[in-house]
Motif scaffolding. Structure first.
Motif, PDB file in Angstrom:
ATOM      1  N   UNK A   1       0.986  -1.434  -0.032  1.00 32.93           N
ATOM      2  CA  UNK A   1       0.030  -0.057   0.120  1.00 32.93           C
ATOM      3  C   UNK A   1       0.877   1.260   0.028  1.00 32.93           C
ATOM      4  N   UNK A   2       1.783   1.508   0.927  1.00 30.80           N
ATOM      5  CA  UNK A   2       2.523   2.640   0.995  1.00 30.80           C
ATOM      6  C   UNK A   2       3.642   2.877   0.023  1.00 30.80           C
ATOM      7  N   UNK A   3       3.874   1.760  -0.572  1.00 27.01           N
ATOM      8  CA  UNK A   3       4.884   1.914  -1.499  1.00 27.01           C
ATOM      9  C   UNK A   3       4.263   2.068  -3.015  1.00 27.01           C
ATOM     10  N   UNK A   4       3.106   1.973  -3.063  1.00 21.39           N
ATOM     11  CA  UNK A   4       2.630   1.907  -4.640  1.00 21.39           C
ATOM     12  C   UNK A   4       2.027   3.532  -4.947  1.00 21.39           C
ATOM     13  N   UNK A   5       2.526   3.532  -6.004  1.00 20.38           N
ATOM     14  CA  UNK A   5       2.256   4.894  -6.575  1.00 20.38           C
ATOM     15  C   UNK A   5       0.731   5.218  -6.838  1.00 20.38           C
ATOM     16  N   UNK A   6       0.144   6.430  -6.258  1.00 21.39           N
ATOM     17  CA  UNK A   6      -1.155   6.532  -6.283  1.00 21.39           C
ATOM     18  C   UNK A   6      -1.393   7.249  -7.759  1.00 21.39           C
TER      19      UNK A   6
ATOM     20  N   UNK B   1      -9.987  12.370   0.340  1.00 26.42           N
ATOM     21  CA  UNK B   1      -9.799  10.933   0.242  1.00 26.42           C
ATOM     22  C   UNK B   1     -10.238  10.877  -1.080  1.00 26.42           C
ATOM     23  N   UNK B   2      -9.865   9.801  -1.830  1.00 27.28           N
ATOM     24  CA  UNK B   2     -10.368   9.424  -3.269  1.00 27.28           C
ATOM     25  C   UNK B   2     -10.165   7.925  -3.504  1.00 27.28           C
ATOM     26  N   UNK B   3     -10.846   7.369  -4.528  1.00 32.97           N
ATOM     27  CA  UNK B   3     -10.869   6.039  -4.908  1.00 32.97           C
ATOM     28  C   UNK B   3      -9.508   5.984  -5.854  1.00 32.97           C
ATOM     29  N   UNK B   4      -8.742   4.844  -5.608  1.00 32.55           N
ATOM     30  CA  UNK B   4      -7.833   4.655  -6.419  1.00 32.55           C
ATOM     31  C   UNK B   4      -7.768   3.040  -7.185  1.00 32.55           C
ATOM     32  N   UNK B   5      -7.306   2.886  -8.259  1.00 31.68           N
ATOM     33  CA  UNK B   5      -7.304   1.633  -8.988  1.00 31.68           C
ATOM     34  C   UNK B   5      -6.733   0.487  -8.044  1.00 31.68           C
ATOM     35  N   UNK B   6      -5.520   0.869  -7.364  1.00 35.26           N
ATOM     36  CA  UNK B   6      -4.637   0.113  -6.590  1.00 35.26           C
ATOM     37  C   UNK B   6      -4.949   0.083  -5.360  1.00 35.26           C
ATOM     38  N   UNK B   7      -5.156   1.311  -4.809  1.00 34.69           N
ATOM     39  CA  UNK B   7      -5.068   1.388  -3.284  1.00 34.69           C
ATOM     40  C   UNK B   7      -6.449   1.357  -2.627  1.00 34.69           C
ATOM     41  N   UNK B   8      -7.449   1.220  -3.274  1.00 31.62           N
ATOM     42  CA  UNK B   8      -8.669   1.400  -2.699  1.00 31.62           C
ATOM     43  C   UNK B   8      -9.104   2.884  -2.519  1.00 31.62           C
TER      44      UNK B   8
END
Length: 419
Positions: free
Chosen positions: A36-41, A124-131
């Motif tokens: 989660x924290x390493x994934x680019x938003x 806050x927003x929805x993100x394809x990889x982060x939820x």
């Protein structure tokens, strides 16, 4: 690296795990395949940040609201979506009270929280990889600094309240006069399935709702929630100075939409995370194809049932909210050639005239794992074309199903196959 482990339960068919009816999955969002924290938003907010960093865009500042109006404009969030919460349920508890509620503004994928008198806004927003992805906005007069915030937000936004994944929730709580929560009293996570009587504790609510009772606009007196005069308010000007707010309303219909939307997003995120975990554990080719199909169908069904409002609490009185919010919401479309839209409100006996979630048009839906999305579409088609006549879909009569099918065929043709 701090690790966040979330346990949640997924009901599965008994034949799988040595006749156990429930299998336990453990998701650690800091481990593969999530990181989660390493994934680019990559989402609506990061696109705004890129425009700000390249100096393509400069937000406009005002002494009253900081960058709020400019932020909402650039994020395509209508001011009419304003809802107001006075319970101390935010990182900015020291600012929030009944006389200074927190304002929430939203569109289909993004939420902005603003507190009068604070130099910090939350997004806050929805993100394809982060939820869900979380950000803070430092509203200094000379610049707006937006940065990603993970653990400060995930402490509340990746728990059982959000179905065990990074997400959002609407809580209904009992508060004292100053907005402090009485932790000894029962609280509720609210959705479209919640009884009206359990909704909006700690929130202001404006709009008409007839004889239906709710918990909004009220606080504890002598240990009891005083609901003697908390219903059918037309504004909140009598409760606090609304001059610095963008609206004197906390619209009841916006609240109802918000409740559905947050839980629908959580359901899609949860399903997507489960399938990603399954794929990671098994590899791209499942070892037992039949077991995989049954498991995938079970995960998808929860998404389908929430999209079709299977457990929606019926309305027993007509609800009337802000015509401005309703207009802004419905105009986001799309509509079919007859002018029908999944955004058309009913508000007589249920929320929407055509009960299939408008989030079927969202990036969150489109970014589901391909196998999951295909299974969701297969199940939706079976219900809407009448192949599946299970009792949980009895609220959809033949005419309603046919209307939804026609709307989808014209506005989202990849869901219902052409005949």
């Amino acid at each position: 690296m701090k690790s966040l482990s979330v346990l949640f339960w997924l009901c599965l068919m008994p034949c799988w795990f040595n006749n156990f009816a429930v299998a336990q999955f453990q998701l650690d969002i800091e481990e593969a395949p999530f990181h989660y924290t390493e994934t680019k938003a990559e989402n609506r907010v990061t696109r705004l940040m890129e425009r700000l960093e390249s100096r393509e865009l400069k937000l406009e500042y005002s002494p009253q609201q900081g960058y709020l109006q400019s932020l909402l404009k650039e994020l395509d969030i209508p001011e009419s979506s304003q809802t107001l919460v006075f319970s101390k349920t935010s990182m900015q508890v020291r600012y929030i009270s009944r006389h200074n509620p927190r304002a929430i503004y939203f569109n289909d994928d993004t939420y902005v929280g603003w507190v009068n008198g604070s130099s910090l806004a939350e997004i806050s927003t929805t993100d394809p990889k982060l939820g869900a992805a979380f950000y803070t906005v430092d509203m200094m007069p000379w610049r707006a600094k937006i940065q990603r915030a993970d653990y400060d937000c995930l402490a509340c936004h990746s728990t059982s309240m959000t179905q065990g994944v990074p997400g959002h929730t609407i809580r209904s709580v009992l508060t004292t006069f100053d907005g402090s929560i009485d932790s000894q009293k029962q609280s509720f996570i609210t959705s479209d399935a919640s009884p009206f009587s359990q909704r909006w504790g700690g929130w202001y609510v404006t709009g008409r709702h007839g004889d239906m009772k709710h918990m909004g606009n009220a606080y504890l007196k002598a240990g009891m929630l005083d609901t003697s005069a908390n219903g059918n308010w037309t504004h909140v000007r009598d409760e606090f100075d609304t001059q610095n707010y963008l609206s004197p309303y906390s619209d009841i219909v916006a609240l109802m939409v918000l409740e559905h939307q947050t839980q629908m997003h959580n359901e899609m995120t949860r399903a997507d995370f489960v399938v990603r975990q399954m794929l990671h554990q098994q590899g791209s080719a499942p070892t037992d194809a039949e077991e995989w199909k049954v498991q995938l169908a079970s995960v998808a069904k929860r998404v389908v049932d929430r999209m079709l409002f299977c457990d929606e609490a019926p309305l027993t009185s007509e609800v009337k909210g802000s015509v401005v919010f309703a207009d802004h919401f419905t105009r986001r479309g799309p509509s079919d050639s007859s002018g029908r839209s999944l955004r058309d409100f009913d508000l007589q006996t249920r929320m929407f005239r055509y009960p299939l979630s408008y989030l079927i048009y969202s990036d969150a839906f489109d970014s589901l794992q391909d196998c999951l999305k295909q299974e969701v579409c297969r199940q939706l088609e079976a219900v809407l074309t009448g192949k599946n006549q299970s009792e949980e879909y009895a609220h959809l009569d033949a005419t309603c199903r046919a209307d939804i099918v026609q709307i989808l065929r014209e506005t989202k043709p990849d869901v219902i196959r052409a005949r």
